[in-house]
Design a protein around this motif. Structure first.
Motif, PDB file in Angstrom:
ATOM      1  N   HIS A 257     -41.234  38.708  66.722  1.00  0.00           N
ATOM      2  CA  HIS A 257     -42.452  37.707  67.534  1.00  0.00           C
ATOM      3  C   HIS A 257     -43.702  37.649  66.627  1.00  0.00           C
ATOM      4  CE1 HIS A 257     -40.997  37.309  71.945  1.00  0.00           C
ATOM      5  NE2 HIS A 257     -40.110  36.803  71.126  1.00  0.00           N
ATOM      6  N   ALA A 258     -44.103  38.848  66.101  1.00  0.00           N
ATOM      7  CA  ALA A 258     -45.188  38.791  65.197  1.00  0.00           C
ATOM      8  C   ALA A 258     -44.752  38.151  63.752  1.00  0.00           C
ATOM      9  CB  ALA A 258     -45.443  40.291  64.759  1.00  0.00           C
ATOM     10  N   ALA A 259     -43.585  38.363  63.471  1.00  0.00           N
ATOM     11  CA  ALA A 259     -43.358  37.581  61.979  1.00  0.00           C
ATOM     12  C   ALA A 259     -43.439  35.904  62.146  1.00  0.00           C
ATOM     13  CB  ALA A 259     -42.018  38.058  61.428  1.00  0.00           C
ATOM     14  N   LYS A 260     -42.805  35.524  63.585  1.00  0.00           N
ATOM     15  CA  LYS A 260     -42.883  34.317  63.474  1.00  0.00           C
ATOM     16  C   LYS A 260     -44.321  33.521  63.888  1.00  0.00           C
ATOM     17  CE  LYS A 260     -39.780  32.538  66.625  1.00  0.00           C
ATOM     18  NZ  LYS A 260     -38.978  32.022  67.450  1.00  0.00           N
ATOM     19  N   GLU A 261     -45.207  34.270  64.253  1.00  0.00           N
ATOM     20  CA  GLU A 261     -46.602  34.046  64.371  1.00  0.00           C
ATOM     21  C   GLU A 261     -47.281  33.716  63.306  1.00  0.00           C
ATOM     22  OE1 GLU A 261     -48.457  36.741  67.025  1.00  0.00           O
ATOM     23  OE2 GLU A 261     -47.431  36.073  68.941  1.00  0.00           O
ATOM     24  N   ALA A 278     -39.613  28.471  57.260  1.00  0.00           N
ATOM     25  CA  ALA A 278     -38.529  27.935  58.227  1.00  0.00           C
ATOM     26  C   ALA A 278     -37.416  29.013  58.191  1.00  0.00           C
ATOM     27  CB  ALA A 278     -38.124  26.610  57.867  1.00  0.00           C
ATOM     28  N   ALA A 279     -37.431  29.511  57.077  1.00  0.00           N
ATOM     29  CA  ALA A 279     -36.247  30.495  56.991  1.00  0.00           C
ATOM     30  C   ALA A 279     -36.245  31.715  57.760  1.00  0.00           C
ATOM     31  CB  ALA A 279     -35.730  30.843  55.248  1.00  0.00           C
ATOM     32  N   ILE A 280     -37.755  32.256  57.482  1.00  0.00           N
ATOM     33  CA  ILE A 280     -37.965  33.430  58.278  1.00  0.00           C
ATOM     34  C   ILE A 280     -38.004  33.200  59.775  1.00  0.00           C
ATOM     35  CG2 ILE A 280     -39.779  34.827  58.615  1.00  0.00           C
ATOM     36  CD1 ILE A 280     -40.849  34.618  55.665  1.00  0.00           C
ATOM     37  N   ASP A 281     -38.374  32.028  60.035  1.00  0.00           N
ATOM     38  CA  ASP A 281     -38.687  31.815  61.583  1.00  0.00           C
ATOM     39  C   ASP A 281     -36.979  31.759  62.257  1.00  0.00           C
ATOM     40  OD1 ASP A 281     -40.307  30.336  63.766  1.00  0.00           O
ATOM     41  OD2 ASP A 281     -38.422  29.165  63.802  1.00  0.00           O
ATOM     42  N   LYS A 282     -36.257  31.134  61.318  1.00  0.00           N
ATOM     43  CA  LYS A 282     -34.754  31.050  61.816  1.00  0.00           C
ATOM     44  C   LYS A 282     -34.178  32.609  62.089  1.00  0.00           C
ATOM     45  CE  LYS A 282     -30.217  29.007  61.197  1.00  0.00           C
ATOM     46  NZ  LYS A 282     -29.476  30.414  61.399  1.00  0.00           N
ATOM     47  N   LEU A 283     -34.558  33.444  60.842  1.00  0.00           N
ATOM     48  CA  LEU A 283     -33.737  34.906  60.827  1.00  0.00           C
ATOM     49  C   LEU A 283     -34.406  35.664  61.921  1.00  0.00           C
ATOM     50  CD1 LEU A 283     -34.329  35.938  57.051  1.00  0.00           C
ATOM     51  CD2 LEU A 283     -32.166  35.617  58.594  1.00  0.00           C
ATOM     52  N   CYS A 284     -35.823  35.331  62.484  1.00  0.00           N
ATOM     53  CA  CYS A 284     -36.313  36.060  63.630  1.00  0.00           C
ATOM     54  C   CYS A 284     -35.704  35.378  64.986  1.00  0.00           C
ATOM     55  CB  CYS A 284     -38.007  35.789  63.582  1.00  0.00           C
ATOM     56  SG  CYS A 284     -38.782  36.643  62.143  1.00  0.00           S
ATOM     57  N   ASP A 286     -32.928  34.322  65.227  1.00  0.00           N
ATOM     58  CA  ASP A 286     -31.398  34.664  65.270  1.00  0.00           C
ATOM     59  C   ASP A 286     -31.356  36.309  65.689  1.00  0.00           C
ATOM     60  OD1 ASP A 286     -30.504  32.200  64.546  1.00  0.00           O
ATOM     61  OD2 ASP A 286     -30.116  32.967  62.634  1.00  0.00           O
ATOM     62  N   LEU A 287     -32.267  36.946  65.358  1.00  0.00           N
ATOM     63  CA  LEU A 287     -32.202  38.430  65.709  1.00  0.00           C
ATOM     64  C   LEU A 287     -32.601  38.579  67.075  1.00  0.00           C
ATOM     65  CD1 LEU A 287     -32.675  41.467  65.208  1.00  0.00           C
ATOM     66  CD2 LEU A 287     -34.903  41.023  64.529  1.00  0.00           C
ATOM     67  N   GLU A 288     -33.560  37.813  67.599  1.00  0.00           N
ATOM     68  CA  GLU A 288     -33.993  37.986  68.939  1.00  0.00           C
ATOM     69  C   GLU A 288     -32.630  37.365  69.770  1.00  0.00           C
ATOM     70  OE1 GLU A 288     -37.265  36.252  72.073  1.00  0.00           O
ATOM     71  OE2 GLU A 288     -37.433  35.604  70.307  1.00  0.00           O
ATOM     72  N   SER A 289     -32.095  36.179  69.584  1.00  0.00           N
ATOM     73  CA  SER A 289     -31.045  35.923  70.179  1.00  0.00           C
ATOM     74  C   SER A 289     -29.820  36.842  70.246  1.00  0.00           C
ATOM     75  CB  SER A 289     -30.612  34.598  69.707  1.00  0.00           C
ATOM     76  OG  SER A 289     -30.013  34.730  68.617  1.00  0.00           O
ATOM     77  N   THR A 290     -29.661  37.973  69.461  1.00  0.00           N
ATOM     78  CA  THR A 290     -28.498  38.804  69.578  1.00  0.00           C
ATOM     79  C   THR A 290     -29.058  39.964  70.499  1.00  0.00           C
ATOM     80  OG1 THR A 290     -29.474  40.220  67.714  1.00  0.00           O
ATOM     81  CG2 THR A 290     -27.870  38.226  67.276  1.00  0.00           C
ATOM     82  N   LEU A 291     -30.384  40.135  70.796  1.00  0.00           N
ATOM     83  CA  LEU A 291     -30.738  41.219  71.829  1.00  0.00           C
ATOM     84  C   LEU A 291     -31.133  40.734  73.104  1.00  0.00           C
ATOM     85  CD1 LEU A 291     -33.074  42.885  69.107  1.00  0.00           C
ATOM     86  CD2 LEU A 291     -30.612  43.692  69.878  1.00  0.00           C
ATOM     87  N   VAL A 292     -31.668  39.423  73.418  1.00  0.00           N
ATOM     88  CA  VAL A 292     -32.032  38.856  74.657  1.00  0.00           C
ATOM     89  C   VAL A 292     -31.507  37.584  74.746  1.00  0.00           C
ATOM     90  CG1 VAL A 292     -33.811  40.557  74.881  1.00  0.00           C
ATOM     91  CG2 VAL A 292     -34.423  38.328  73.800  1.00  0.00           C
TER      92      VAL A 292
END
Length: 346
Positions: A257-261, A278-284, A286-292
């Motif tokens: 969340h902090a990286a996306k901000e 955009a690449a960083i936003d997508k990676l973050c 994707d990471l979040e979607s694997t956990l919650v």
């Protein structure tokens, strides 16, 4: 009064036809002496605590603190009528109609305070002296510290909420024998993983104006269970590992969340900077979607497969229902879920 009995540290009184009454834990009376009234603070030695198991019914029923009547019905049992009073002295409080309160669900801690006591905190430590939880002015609502004989409610606060004070005289605090829950992600449902402390020796430390007093007590296994201390230790170790893994997952989401901000301002633009953002936003994401579970609507969220933190929460819920160690299926699900949680600690 027909009869009076003392069982361990409880005073039991039977009346003629009107029922029987139990005064939980008279240990402060046994330990009291006149010189204690001259001290700024005194921590009484707690009674050892016996656990009687947990099920979700213990947390079910009732409503917000108010003067309305609430009704609680359990399977195959008669209903209870009560007023919901909220959290008082560290315990959930219900005023049962025509009946006494249930025994607190936790370790009963008593301490005396004089009017000279200003800065007060309670810490719970394990047998090695490692701090489990600290309860103080900054960590919990100040109404946790109230005299057990002070039952007044402040008209300036929400109905049913206890008055903010640290009371002169005898105070009681209930430790629910749980570790703190894992951190929370703003905007997402809480990850309610807060293990019970395993059977063993623990300590309570009362600190008043920089001076500390410590007493020890024992958490005993549910007396209806036959598990060994080795087995309950094994359960405690596995449960704490699960909590640590869940905390790692929550921290990873918070970092995402902090990286996306940080890159949000560059999104929607053009050029190399926007592409990187955009690449960083997508990676973050994707990471979040694997956990919650994520989505813009409830249907989207509940339609997704169960995510890692939800699986850990279910394993936690299973641990609450038994004193025994994790079985093989539990370990297999935990190992598989842990292997799916691959992320950097930075």
């Amino acid at each position: 009064v027909f009869d009076i009995e003392v069982k361990n540290a409880d005073l039991v009184i039977a009346t003629h036809g009107a029922g029987f009454w139990i005064l939980d834990d008279i240990s402060p009376i046994r330990q009291y002496s006149a010189d204690l009234a001259q001290q700024t603070a005194h921590l009484f030695e707690p009674e050892d605590h016996f656990r009687f198991g947990y099920n979700w019914w213990l947390d079910y029923g009732g409503g917000p603190p108010s003067d309305k009547k609430y009704y609680f019905v359990r399977n195959a049992e008669a209903g209870y009528t009560f007023y919901e009073r909220g959290v008082v002295n560290g315990e959930r409080k219900r005023e049962y109609i025509n009946a006494g309160d249930a025994r607190p669900q936790g370790v009963i801690l008593y301490y005396l305070l004089s009017d000279k006591a200003k800065d007060v905190s309670l810490s719970i430590l394990d047998e090695q002296g490692h701090e489990i939880r600290i309860f103080g002015a900054d960590e919990i609502p100040k109404q946790q510290f109230r005299s057990v004989v002070d039952r007044e409610y402040s008209g300036g606060q929400a109905a049913g909420q206890p008055r903010v004070s640290i009371s002169k005289g005898l105070n009681r605090f209930i430790w629910d024998t749980r570790y703190p829950t894992v951190s929370q992600v703003p905007g997402l449902p809480p990850v309610n993983i807060k293990p019970f402390a395993k059977p063993g020796i623990y300590q309570v430390r009362l600190t008043v104006d920089g001076k500390a007093q410590t007493q020890s007590f024992e958490l005993n296994i549910n007396p209806n269970e036959s598990y060994s201390r080795e087995e309950t230790d094994r359960k405690g170790k596995g449960w704490m590992a699960l909590q640590a893994k869940a905390e790692d997952g929550v921290q990873a989401v918070l970092r995402a969340h902090a990286a996306k901000e940080k890159v949000a301002g560059a999104l929607g633009g053009s050029g190399d900077l926007a592409s990187r953002a955009a690449a960083i936003d997508k990676l973050c994401a994707d990471l979040e979607s694997t956990l919650v579970s994520t989505g813009t609507t409830l249907v989207q969220i509940i339609s997704q497969p169960t995510k890692a933190l939800a699986k850990l929460t279910m394993l936690h819920n299973l641990m609450e229902t038994t004193e025994g160690p994790p079985n093989q299926p539990w370990l297999e699900v935990y190992d598989k879920t842990s292997s799916e949680m691959r992320f950097s600690s930075r």
